[in-house]
Structures are given as C-alpha cells and as structure tokens.
Write a protein that holds these residues in place. Structure first.
Motif, mmCIF file in Angstrom:
data_model
loop_
_atom_site.group_PDB
_atom_site.id
_atom_site.type_symbol
_atom_site.label_atom_id
_atom_site.label_comp_id
_atom_site.label_asym_id
_atom_site.label_seq_id
_atom_site.Cartn_x
_atom_site.Cartn_y
_atom_site.Cartn_z
ATOM 1 N N ARG A 33 0.838 -1.201 0.000
ATOM 2 C CA ARG A 33 0.000 0.000 0.000
ATOM 3 C C ARG A 33 0.876 1.257 0.000
ATOM 4 O O ARG A 33 0.599 2.216 -0.713
ATOM 5 N N GLY A 74 -9.822 -1.872 -3.195
ATOM 6 C CA GLY A 74 -9.995 -0.997 -4.351
ATOM 7 C C GLY A 74 -8.715 -0.394 -4.892
ATOM 8 O O GLY A 74 -8.758 0.485 -5.750
ATOM 9 N N LEU A 75 -7.555 -0.873 -4.425
ATOM 10 C CA LEU A 75 -6.290 -0.303 -4.869
ATOM 11 C C LEU A 75 -5.653 -1.093 -6.015
ATOM 12 O O LEU A 75 -4.848 -0.544 -6.769
ATOM 13 N N ARG A 87 -4.834 -0.167 -9.815
ATOM 14 C CA ARG A 87 -6.073 0.315 -10.409
ATOM 15 C C ARG A 87 -5.965 1.776 -10.841
ATOM 16 O O ARG A 87 -5.347 2.595 -10.169
ATOM 17 N N LEU A 89 -7.942 5.286 -11.481
ATOM 18 C CA LEU A 89 -9.141 5.941 -10.970
ATOM 19 C C LEU A 89 -9.484 7.098 -11.903
ATOM 20 O O LEU A 89 -8.641 7.946 -12.191
ATOM 21 N N GLU A 173 -7.950 5.220 -1.532
ATOM 22 C CA GLU A 173 -8.385 5.064 -2.920
ATOM 23 C C GLU A 173 -8.148 6.354 -3.702
ATOM 24 O O GLU A 173 -7.812 6.321 -4.883
#
Length: 236
Positions: A33, A74-75, A87, A89, A173
């Motif tokens: 992360r 959601g990463l 991902r 965005l 996110e």
C-alpha cells in the motif's frame, strides 16, 4: 520442544499461529500500500508477484495474498491471465469519493468536537503551530505531512473505529488519482486558516460549527485537486 509445519507444539495446536500469520499479512499489505501511495507503483502498472515478493523479502504466496486484499480495498485490480495491476481511478470516480469524504468529514467534525480530550486538544494545537511555521517557511512537503497527521489525529478523536476505517479506505483510494496534493503558497495560507477555524470549533465544543468547517475543508481540497488537473491538462 518439537514443532512441525502444521503449527503443532508438543502435540498441542499453536493458537498463536493464525494471529502471527494474519499480522504478517497485514505488514505485507501495508508495505505494498505504501509503494502505491508513494508512487513507486503507478496506476495501470502491472505488478509482478515474484518481483514484488523479492523486493519486500517475502514468499510469493504472501505477496499474492496481499494483492488480493488490496483488490478488495480498491487499490489493485486482478485481471484473469494477466495478474495484478494498480487500479486506475477516473476523474468521475475521484469526484464520487470526494463527496463521500466530505460527508464523513462532517460526521467526524461533529463527533470530535463532542469527544475531544485535553491531551488531544494539546496535540492538535501543536500541529497547528507547526503548520503555521511550515507556511511561513513555504515548506510544502512539511506542510503536507503535517496536514496528513492533523487529519489522522482528528479522526482518532471521533472515538469511532468504523468511521476511521471507512475514511482511511476512501483516502487511500483517492491516492490512485493524485498521489500528493499540490499547494501553492496562497493555497497553503488558505488551508492553514481552515485548520484554525476547524480547531477553534473543536476546542470550544461547537459540534455543528466543527462539522461544517471540516466538510468545507474537504470541499476546498476537491477544488484544489480540480485546479491541479486543469493546470496539468493545459500544460500538455
């Protein structure tokens, strides 16, 4: 004492084994992360499990489990027959997240004003002073770091673990769209004033004023992000 690979010690199940494994996976997830948030892994970039495992010094299975967990957050996106990738965005998705974040901020401001302790007030006051010093020195990186810490401490003051967790997920996110906020000197001055207004409402226990101040602060952050996007596109 004999221990086998199933986690049995002297014929008895090692009750700590699942906890140790879960803790280790949490550490691995945090490392990956952090790489995403620092921009070491960019949106759209494929993530090689073996290379990632070697980079952070873990087994490939552990790296795979961490990526699966980050997909749920959601990463990361795991594509069949291709593997994992960070991902992307869209601007529309970022706007949706800012709307959610603003609502969470309003709730957090109200709760923090009602639950702020004397120790938390002193800590936030010290951060305000440090941010003022960073503005005076025009030290953008320092201001950004202090801003992040101020928000973190304010969220903790809500004493609501679920709210803190949801807000953290939204903020993480959002880093997929912009890894770091961009502050001009004028923006830093405005942001610092917003922190002062918010802190004054918190320390005096004015719940609705704190709720409005924190929501406004997040909305200003959204506008700054949009201004940054507009400037970036005009420079192309």
């Amino acid at each position: 004492m004999k221990t086998d690979t199933t986690g049995v010690v002297n014929g008895k199940a090692n009750a700590r084994a699942p906890e140790v494994i879960a803790s280790k996976l949490d550490e691995i997830r945090d490392q990956v992360r952090g790489m995403i948030q620092r921009g070491e892994l960019r949106p759209g970039e494929r993530v090689n499990e073996q290379a990632l495992a070697q980079h952070i010094g873990v087994g490939r299975n552990s790296a795979r489990e961490a990526l699966r967990a980050l997909e749920q957050a959601g990463l990361v996106r795991i594509v069949p027959n291709r593997g994992a990738e960070v991902r992307r965005l869209s601007l529309e998705e970022a706007m949706d997240l800012y709307e959610i974040r603003a609502g969470l901020a309003r709730t957090a401001g109200r709760l923090a004003a009602l639950r702020l302790t004397a120790e938390e007030e002193r800590s936030l006051s010290a951060l305000i002073d440090s941010m003022d010093a960073a503005v005076a020195a025009r030290d953008t990186p320092e201001y950004q770091a202090l801003n992040t810490e101020f928000h973190s401490q304010l969220m903790k003051a809500t004493k609501n673990p679920r709210l803190i967790k949801i807000n953290q997920a939204v903020e993480e996110e959002l880093t997929l769209y912009l890894h770091k906020g961009v502050y001009s000197y004028t923006q830093m001055q405005r942001s610092a004033k917003e922190h002062h207004d918010l802190f004054n409402a918190l320390r005096t226990g004015h719940a609705e004023a704190a709720a409005q101040a924190f929501e406004n602060h997040v909305q200003t952050g959204k506008k700054r992000m949009l201004d940054t996007v507009s400037t970036s596109e005009s420079d192309r």
